[in-house]
Design a protein around this motif. Structure first.
Motif, PDB file in Angstrom:
ATOM      1  N   MET A 108     -12.562  52.645   1.822  1.00 42.98           N
ATOM      2  CA  MET A 108     -13.205  53.019   3.078  1.00 42.98           C
ATOM      3  C   MET A 108     -12.227  53.413   4.175  1.00 42.98           C
ATOM      4  N   CYS A 109     -10.984  52.945   4.108  1.00 45.87           N
ATOM      5  CA  CYS A 109     -10.100  53.102   5.271  1.00 45.87           C
ATOM      6  C   CYS A 109      -9.004  54.150   5.091  1.00 45.87           C
ATOM      7  N   ALA A 110      -8.616  54.390   3.858  1.00 44.93           N
ATOM      8  CA  ALA A 110      -7.531  55.322   3.541  1.00 44.93           C
ATOM      9  C   ALA A 110      -6.167  54.893   4.080  1.00 44.93           C
ATOM     10  N   THR A 111      -6.027  53.642   4.506  1.00 47.95           N
ATOM     11  CA  THR A 111      -4.712  53.189   4.971  1.00 47.95           C
ATOM     12  C   THR A 111      -3.844  52.700   3.802  1.00 47.95           C
ATOM     13  N   CYS A 112      -4.291  52.958   2.590  1.00 44.95           N
ATOM     14  CA  CYS A 112      -3.465  52.691   1.404  1.00 44.95           C
ATOM     15  C   CYS A 112      -3.009  54.019   0.793  1.00 44.95           C
ATOM     16  N   HIS A 113      -3.060  55.065   1.594  1.00 46.17           N
ATOM     17  CA  HIS A 113      -2.698  56.426   1.162  1.00 46.17           C
ATOM     18  C   HIS A 113      -1.234  56.490   0.702  1.00 46.17           C
ATOM     19  N   MET A 156      -6.397  48.299   5.181  1.00 42.22           N
ATOM     20  CA  MET A 156      -7.268  47.595   6.118  1.00 42.22           C
ATOM     21  C   MET A 156      -8.609  47.159   5.539  1.00 42.22           C
ATOM     22  N   CYS A 157      -9.194  47.993   4.693  1.00 41.74           N
ATOM     23  CA  CYS A 157     -10.541  47.665   4.197  1.00 41.74           C
ATOM     24  C   CYS A 157     -10.486  46.738   2.980  1.00 41.74           C
ATOM     25  N   GLY A 158      -9.274  46.368   2.573  1.00 43.56           N
ATOM     26  CA  GLY A 158      -9.142  45.422   1.476  1.00 43.56           C
ATOM     27  C   GLY A 158      -9.444  46.009   0.111  1.00 43.56           C
TER      28      GLY A 158
HETATM   29  S1  FES Z   1      -7.420  49.825   1.070  1.00 38.94           S
HETATM   30 FE1  FES Z   1      -8.874  50.902   2.237  1.00 38.94          FE
HETATM   31  S2  FES Z   1      -9.121  52.733   1.144  1.00 38.94           S
HETATM   32 FE2  FES Z   1      -7.652  51.670  -0.014  1.00 38.94          FE
END
Ligand code: FES
Length: 107
Positions: free
Chosen positions: A49-54, A43-45
């Protein structure tokens, strides 16, 4: 090919994807997952910042660079975090990562 590595990514539905990754473009693991349109939110590209690439790293034989402080901090806040957890947006693909296999975290 010398300037290309192959990695395996398992998505949240358990499907296995084989990704051919060019190395000369300075892509991250997140970038290549996006390029293949895998279901990784990121999400944060890629700003850590978002951790949605976990992701969870499945192949222990592949040496990845150490986590930086931001990655470490963000992962430590996740309930689903394991010792194999990484943020895909913080991993720049290199020749040493040929054969890497990771699983996208379900959260
Ligand atoms: S894309 Fe948001 S932390 Fe990796």
């Amino acid at each position: 090919m010398e300037n290309e590595i192959t990695i395996t990514v398992i998505d949240q539905s358990g499907n296995t994807h084989t990704l051919l990754c060019p190395l000369e473009m300075g892509l991250t693991l997140k970038d290549i997952c996006k390029a293949y349109e895998l279901p990784m939110e990121a999400m944060c590209g890629g700003m850590a910042m978002c951790a949605t690439c976990h992701c969870f790293v499945l192949s222990e034989t592949t040496a990845l660079p150490e986590k930086n402080d931001i990655e470490e901090a963000l992962l430590s806040e996740l309930f689903t975090s394991k010792t194999t957890s990484r943020l895909a947006c913080q991993i720049y693909l290199t020749a040493q990562m040929d054969g890497l296999s990771v699983e996208i975290a379900a959260d």
